[in-house]
Scaffold this motif. Structure first.
Motif, PDB file in Angstrom:
ATOM      1  N   ARG A 142      29.971 -26.291  47.647  1.00  0.00           N
ATOM      2  CA  ARG A 142      28.952 -26.795  46.600  1.00  0.00           C
ATOM      3  C   ARG A 142      27.857 -27.635  47.361  1.00  0.00           C
ATOM      4  NH1 ARG A 142      31.552 -30.922  42.952  1.00  0.00           N
ATOM      5  NH2 ARG A 142      29.609 -31.073  42.197  1.00  0.00           N
ATOM      6  N   THR A 143      28.035 -28.002  48.466  1.00  0.00           N
ATOM      7  CA  THR A 143      27.160 -28.930  49.157  1.00  0.00           C
ATOM      8  C   THR A 143      26.211 -28.284  50.393  1.00  0.00           C
ATOM      9  OG1 THR A 143      28.503 -30.012  50.596  1.00  0.00           O
ATOM     10  CG2 THR A 143      28.116 -30.978  48.527  1.00  0.00           C
ATOM     11  N   ASP A 144      26.880 -27.129  50.720  1.00  0.00           N
ATOM     12  CA  ASP A 144      26.252 -26.352  51.939  1.00  0.00           C
ATOM     13  C   ASP A 144      26.370 -27.416  53.258  1.00  0.00           C
ATOM     14  OD1 ASP A 144      25.081 -24.136  52.968  1.00  0.00           O
ATOM     15  OD2 ASP A 144      23.220 -24.767  52.800  1.00  0.00           O
ATOM     16  N   CYS A 145      27.480 -28.302  53.182  1.00  0.00           N
ATOM     17  CA  CYS A 145      27.547 -28.946  54.417  1.00  0.00           C
ATOM     18  C   CYS A 145      28.297 -28.273  55.504  1.00  0.00           C
ATOM     19  CB  CYS A 145      28.192 -30.340  54.083  1.00  0.00           C
ATOM     20  SG  CYS A 145      29.861 -30.288  53.422  1.00  0.00           S
ATOM     21  N   MET A 187      26.460 -39.700  49.930  1.00  0.00           N
ATOM     22  CA  MET A 187      26.372 -38.920  48.844  1.00  0.00           C
ATOM     23  C   MET A 187      27.703 -37.803  48.624  1.00  0.00           C
ATOM     24  SD  MET A 187      24.017 -39.511  46.743  1.00  0.00           S
ATOM     25  CE  MET A 187      23.921 -37.969  45.820  1.00  0.00           C
ATOM     26  N   LEU A 188      27.821 -37.326  50.059  1.00  0.00           N
ATOM     27  CA  LEU A 188      29.155 -36.565  50.026  1.00  0.00           C
ATOM     28  C   LEU A 188      30.704 -37.257  49.697  1.00  0.00           C
ATOM     29  CD1 LEU A 188      28.513 -34.652  53.309  1.00  0.00           C
ATOM     30  CD2 LEU A 188      28.265 -33.758  51.147  1.00  0.00           C
ATOM     31  N   ILE A 189      30.801 -38.630  50.240  1.00  0.00           N
ATOM     32  CA  ILE A 189      31.699 -39.333  49.727  1.00  0.00           C
ATOM     33  C   ILE A 189      32.003 -39.662  48.013  1.00  0.00           C
ATOM     34  CG2 ILE A 189      32.549 -41.732  49.807  1.00  0.00           C
ATOM     35  CD1 ILE A 189      32.665 -41.648  52.566  1.00  0.00           C
ATOM     36  N   SER A 190      30.658 -39.696  47.545  1.00  0.00           N
ATOM     37  CA  SER A 190      30.673 -39.875  46.018  1.00  0.00           C
ATOM     38  C   SER A 190      31.060 -38.768  45.339  1.00  0.00           C
ATOM     39  CB  SER A 190      29.193 -40.266  45.544  1.00  0.00           C
ATOM     40  OG  SER A 190      28.240 -39.540  45.789  1.00  0.00           O
ATOM     41  N   ASN A 222       1.777 -36.624  42.761  1.00  0.00           N
ATOM     42  CA  ASN A 222       3.215 -36.419  43.120  1.00  0.00           C
ATOM     43  C   ASN A 222       4.184 -37.106  42.144  1.00  0.00           C
ATOM     44  OD1 ASN A 222       2.417 -35.094  45.169  1.00  0.00           O
ATOM     45  ND2 ASN A 222       2.439 -37.034  46.730  1.00  0.00           N
ATOM     46  N   TRP A 223       5.276 -36.615  41.999  1.00  0.00           N
ATOM     47  CA  TRP A 223       6.259 -37.187  40.978  1.00  0.00           C
ATOM     48  C   TRP A 223       7.419 -37.379  41.835  1.00  0.00           C
ATOM     49  CZ3 TRP A 223       5.896 -37.806  35.554  1.00  0.00           C
ATOM     50  CH2 TRP A 223       4.509 -37.423  34.990  1.00  0.00           C
ATOM     51  N   GLN A 224       8.397 -37.914  41.183  1.00  0.00           N
ATOM     52  CA  GLN A 224       9.711 -38.167  42.012  1.00  0.00           C
ATOM     53  C   GLN A 224      10.839 -38.131  40.910  1.00  0.00           C
ATOM     54  OE1 GLN A 224       9.956 -42.539  43.304  1.00  0.00           O
ATOM     55  NE2 GLN A 224      11.111 -41.904  45.036  1.00  0.00           N
ATOM     56  N   LEU A 225      11.732 -37.420  41.444  1.00  0.00           N
ATOM     57  CA  LEU A 225      12.991 -37.251  40.624  1.00  0.00           C
ATOM     58  C   LEU A 225      14.045 -37.928  41.084  1.00  0.00           C
ATOM     59  CD1 LEU A 225      14.692 -35.219  38.520  1.00  0.00           C
ATOM     60  CD2 LEU A 225      15.030 -33.920  40.194  1.00  0.00           C
ATOM     61  N   ASN A 226      14.736 -38.681  40.132  1.00  0.00           N
ATOM     62  CA  ASN A 226      15.958 -39.666  40.705  1.00  0.00           C
ATOM     63  C   ASN A 226      17.076 -38.827  39.718  1.00  0.00           C
ATOM     64  OD1 ASN A 226      14.357 -41.366  41.933  1.00  0.00           O
ATOM     65  ND2 ASN A 226      14.010 -42.702  40.033  1.00  0.00           N
ATOM     66  N   ALA A 227      17.974 -38.205  40.253  1.00  0.00           N
ATOM     67  CA  ALA A 227      19.224 -37.606  39.711  1.00  0.00           C
ATOM     68  C   ALA A 227      20.366 -37.514  40.740  1.00  0.00           C
ATOM     69  CB  ALA A 227      18.766 -36.090  39.272  1.00  0.00           C
ATOM     70  N   SER A 228      21.549 -37.694  40.225  1.00  0.00           N
ATOM     71  CA  SER A 228      22.771 -37.551  41.022  1.00  0.00           C
ATOM     72  C   SER A 228      22.791 -35.941  41.446  1.00  0.00           C
ATOM     73  CB  SER A 228      23.966 -37.957  40.493  1.00  0.00           C
ATOM     74  OG  SER A 228      24.367 -37.071  39.246  1.00  0.00           O
ATOM     75  N   PHE A 229      23.883 -35.919  42.166  1.00  0.00           N
ATOM     76  CA  PHE A 229      24.082 -34.363  42.751  1.00  0.00           C
ATOM     77  C   PHE A 229      24.491 -33.229  41.457  1.00  0.00           C
ATOM     78  CE2 PHE A 229      26.984 -30.995  44.498  1.00  0.00           C
ATOM     79  CZ  PHE A 229      26.217 -30.911  45.316  1.00  0.00           C
ATOM     80  N   GLU A 230      25.304 -34.049  40.675  1.00  0.00           N
ATOM     81  CA  GLU A 230      25.813 -33.172  39.513  1.00  0.00           C
ATOM     82  C   GLU A 230      24.643 -32.843  38.870  1.00  0.00           C
ATOM     83  OE1 GLU A 230      27.319 -35.878  40.591  1.00  0.00           O
ATOM     84  OE2 GLU A 230      28.995 -35.050  41.272  1.00  0.00           O
ATOM     85  N   GLN A 231      23.762 -33.627  38.447  1.00  0.00           N
ATOM     86  CA  GLN A 231      22.494 -33.507  37.698  1.00  0.00           C
ATOM     87  C   GLN A 231      21.604 -32.584  38.298  1.00  0.00           C
ATOM     88  OE1 GLN A 231      21.208 -37.874  37.532  1.00  0.00           O
ATOM     89  NE2 GLN A 231      22.354 -38.208  35.401  1.00  0.00           N
TER      90      GLN A 231
END
Length: 126
Positions: free
Chosen positions: A107-110, A88-91, A45-54
């Motif tokens: 954008r976020t499907d919230c 994350m939504l606030i950021s 297994n791998w892990q991806l660290n990225a912001s919403f925009e990334q």
């Protein structure tokens, strides 16, 4: 998707290398978009660290490529980035202060309640 406070979300990618062809090309594509890809211990297994925009940029770049084996990653990332935390939504709204409720929902499907709560929290924080 796990998110520590003020950090980028961590998305687990199960059996990453076994699911994709041309994995080195995909890894470099992810890194070009600013994402950080790490193996979890000695597992597959791998892990991806990225912001919403990334994450959005990674999804767009993978969709632009025509590699069929990468499409599972698009589906996986789309599911994961729909489960955004309140922080994350606030950021996201902090980075784009003029965002509307409907644009945030698109954008976020919230939900509309989540979008209104986030925008109201930032507007009335002053």
């Amino acid at each position: 998707m796990k998110t520590a406070k003020n950090k980028t979300p961590n998305i687990t990618l199960p059996a990453f290398l076994r699911r994709v062809l041309k994995s080195s090309v995909l890894k470099s594509l992810i890194r070009e978009q600013g994402g950080e890809l790490n193996r979890i211990g000695r597992s597959r297994n791998w892990q991806l660290n990225a912001s919403f925009e990334q994450i959005e940029a990674i999804i767009t770049a993978i969709e632009a490529s025509e590699e069929q084996s990468w499409q599972w990653l698009v589906t996986h990332l789309s599911k994961q980035h729909k489960n955004l935390s309140f922080d994350m939504l606030i950021s996201i709204v902090d980075k784009k202060p003029g965002i509307t409720v409907s644009e945030l929902m698109l954008r976020t499907d919230c939900t509309i309640a989540e979008a209104r709560r986030v925008i109201d929290t930032l507007e009335f924080a002053d």
